[in-house]
Scaffold this motif. Structure first.
Motif, PDB file in Angstrom:
ATOM      1  N   GLY A 179       0.819  -1.200   0.000  1.00 54.72           N
ATOM      2  CA  GLY A 179       0.000   0.000   0.000  1.00 54.72           C
ATOM      3  C   GLY A 179       0.856   1.254   0.000  1.00 54.72           C
ATOM      4  O   GLY A 179       1.981   1.272   0.525  1.00 54.72           O
ATOM      5  N   LEU A 327      -0.528  -9.990   0.663  1.00 61.83           N
ATOM      6  CA  LEU A 327      -0.842  -8.567   0.667  1.00 61.83           C
ATOM      7  C   LEU A 327      -1.077  -7.999  -0.730  1.00 61.83           C
ATOM      8  O   LEU A 327      -1.747  -6.978  -0.876  1.00 61.83           O
ATOM      9  CB  LEU A 327       0.289  -7.781   1.348  1.00 61.83           C
ATOM     10  N   HIS A 330      -4.468  -6.158  -2.827  1.00 67.90           N
ATOM     11  CA  HIS A 330      -5.463  -5.797  -1.814  1.00 67.90           C
ATOM     12  C   HIS A 330      -6.352  -4.658  -2.295  1.00 67.90           C
ATOM     13  O   HIS A 330      -5.968  -3.866  -3.152  1.00 67.90           O
ATOM     14  CB  HIS A 330      -4.767  -5.409  -0.505  1.00 67.90           C
ATOM     15  N   GLU A 332      -7.982  -2.726   0.206  1.00 63.71           N
ATOM     16  CA  GLU A 332      -7.949  -1.715   1.263  1.00 63.71           C
ATOM     17  C   GLU A 332      -6.937  -2.125   2.323  1.00 63.71           C
ATOM     18  O   GLU A 332      -6.704  -3.317   2.551  1.00 63.71           O
ATOM     19  CB  GLU A 332      -9.340  -1.590   1.917  1.00 63.71           C
ATOM     20  N   VAL A 333      -6.320  -1.141   2.942  1.00 63.00           N
ATOM     21  CA  VAL A 333      -5.445  -1.386   4.075  1.00 63.00           C
ATOM     22  C   VAL A 333      -5.800  -0.384   5.160  1.00 63.00           C
ATOM     23  O   VAL A 333      -6.072   0.778   4.879  1.00 63.00           O
ATOM     24  CB  VAL A 333      -3.944  -1.288   3.673  1.00 63.00           C
ATOM     25  N   ALA A 347      -1.114  -3.036  10.469  1.00 59.91           N
ATOM     26  CA  ALA A 347      -2.057  -2.728   9.402  1.00 59.91           C
ATOM     27  C   ALA A 347      -2.686  -4.020   8.912  1.00 59.91           C
ATOM     28  O   ALA A 347      -2.003  -5.040   8.764  1.00 59.91           O
ATOM     29  CB  ALA A 347      -1.356  -2.021   8.245  1.00 59.91           C
ATOM     30  N   TYR A 349      -5.153  -5.942   5.897  1.00 59.47           N
ATOM     31  CA  TYR A 349      -5.380  -5.824   4.459  1.00 59.47           C
ATOM     32  C   TYR A 349      -6.653  -6.589   4.073  1.00 59.47           C
ATOM     33  O   TYR A 349      -6.888  -7.714   4.547  1.00 59.47           O
ATOM     34  CB  TYR A 349      -4.193  -6.372   3.677  1.00 59.47           C
TER      35      TYR A 349
END
Length: 400
Positions: A179, A327, A330, A332-333, A347, A349
């Motif tokens: 991200g 990861l 993805h 959204e994080v 964080a 994911y």
């Protein structure tokens, strides 16, 4: 099954050989490796070994006595050059042909390179020692590629007193994987220490004086490290009949063909936990997959899908980075614990409606372990999250 051949004498191959013996296999077990060294650990090459905190002996995966106890037909310094599936035979660089009843492929990867003369890569013990000898105070090092390997090497060189320039083609290093916001946080560690980090920069060749950029600029350096990713070692399988595509293509059991399995960095297998094919270049996965492939080969009527939650770690400066799951890709994080600005956080994911990954920086291991369980059970995102501080949302998905 009286003769099993394992190709690749590193973490995955050794784990496979040990598992076969532990599971009761007492036939001929041949371990073939293209390097002349006994199996050794690779993650320390860009960390403790490069920093001269460890010497080569400490990288050995097993003591010589333990290795001897496996009763291996050990063939080191001999590369595999061809595979004849129809004949169940492996061809080697020394001209020998090895028949097999079962075969496990664990040939790993090799570094991508750039055009031009010179430049270091970092994959083998010799690579690391060669670069280590050159990293003396005041030397100018250019690192091409700000992924985890390049970032680790840059951090070590900075600690050794080198002048470090870090060149990265992406606008934000590692954004495709972790991200944009998390990637920006990780790269601030370089800037705060005076590393010359240049993003959006394309290197076209390595020269005797440094590297040449796409715009024609010469970035001068005493040493250049190229860390722009890896290629799976599959060329020797051309014409073998195996399906190859960014690795040896396998099913959920790690089987590529009848009685032929693959494990480690070279294996591209279907992971049913995430519902997709993946190839993982992480140390933990190599060992776990080597064990799974060996069990499935040895016990064909009791095979189990290989469905792990991938794990990796990275040490950069004073940062300890740990991650579980997959990861990439993805949607959204979100920061669920700690503070991104302070460099101490966890964080999570999301992909679709599921929790698919978690990454922690500067946090104790227990802070991220609970997220491994959520990933493993396919926990729904909405039901798992509790008022997170969203740091990035990518409608329609991130790059894979």
């Amino acid at each position: 099954m009286r003769r099993i051949v394992v190709v690749g004498a590193s973490a995955a191959g050794l784990a496979a050989a040990e598992t076969l013996r532990r599971e009761g296999y007492d036939g001929t077990l041949t371990l073939v490796g293209d390097e002349p060294l006994a199996p050794y650990d690779r993650p320390p090459l860009s960390k403790q070994l490069l920093a001269a905190e460890w010497e080569p002996e400490r990288l050995a995966l097993r003591a010589s006595g333990d290795l001897a106890g496996l009763d291996l037909d050990l063939r080191l310094g001999v590369a595999a050059t061809g595979l004849r599936l129809a004949d169940s035979a492996l061809e080697s660089a020394d001209g020998s042909t090895l028949p097999y009843d079962g075969l496990i492929l664990a040939t790993g990867v090799r570094p991508r390179r750039l055009p031009g003369a010179g430049g270091h890569v970092l994959r083998t013990l010799d690579d690391a020692l060669r670069l280590r000898d050159r990293l003396t105070p005041g030397r100018r090092l250019v690192v091409v590629g700000a992924g985890f390997l390049g970032a680790e090497a840059a951090a070590v060189a900075w600690r050794l007193g080198c002048e470090v320039t870090l060149l990265e083609p992406a606008p934000v290093p590692l954004a495709h994987a972790v991200g944009a916001e998390v990637g920006a946080m990780l790269t601030r560690a370089h800037l705060e220490r005076g590393v010359d980090l240049r993003c959006g920069t394309t290197v076209t060749e390595v020269t005797e004086d440094g590297v040449r950029l796409a715009d024609g600029e010469l970035v001068e350096a005493d040493e250049v490290l190229v860390a722009i990713g890896s290629l799976p070692n599959t060329e020797w399988l051309d014409g073998s009949g195996l399906t190859v595509g960014d690795g040896v293509v396998c099913d959920e059991y790690c089987e590529a063909a009848r009685n032929v399995y693959a494990a480690g960095d070279v294996a591209r297998w279907y992971n049913p936990l995430f519902g997709q094919a993946m190839r993982i270049e992480h140390r933990t996965n190599a060992a776990e997959q080597g064990m799974a492939a060996a069990r499935n080969l040895l016990h064909p009527h009791a095979r189990k899908p290989f469905a792990p939650v991938p794990y990796f770690w990275s040490d950069q400066y004073d940062m300890k980075i740990q991650a579980y799951g997959y990861l990439r890709g993805h949607d959204e994080v979100a920061v669920v614990e700690g503070d991104l600005a302070e460099g101490r956080f966890v964080a999570a994911y999301r992909r679709g409606d599921r929790v698919t990954g978690a990454l922690a920086v500067g946090m104790p291991p227990k802070a991220i372990r609970q997220w491994r369980q959520a990933i493993m059970t396919g926990a729904e995102w909405d039901g798992t999250m509790s008022s997170p501080s969203r740091v990035e949302a990518v409608p329609g998905g991130a790059s894979a």
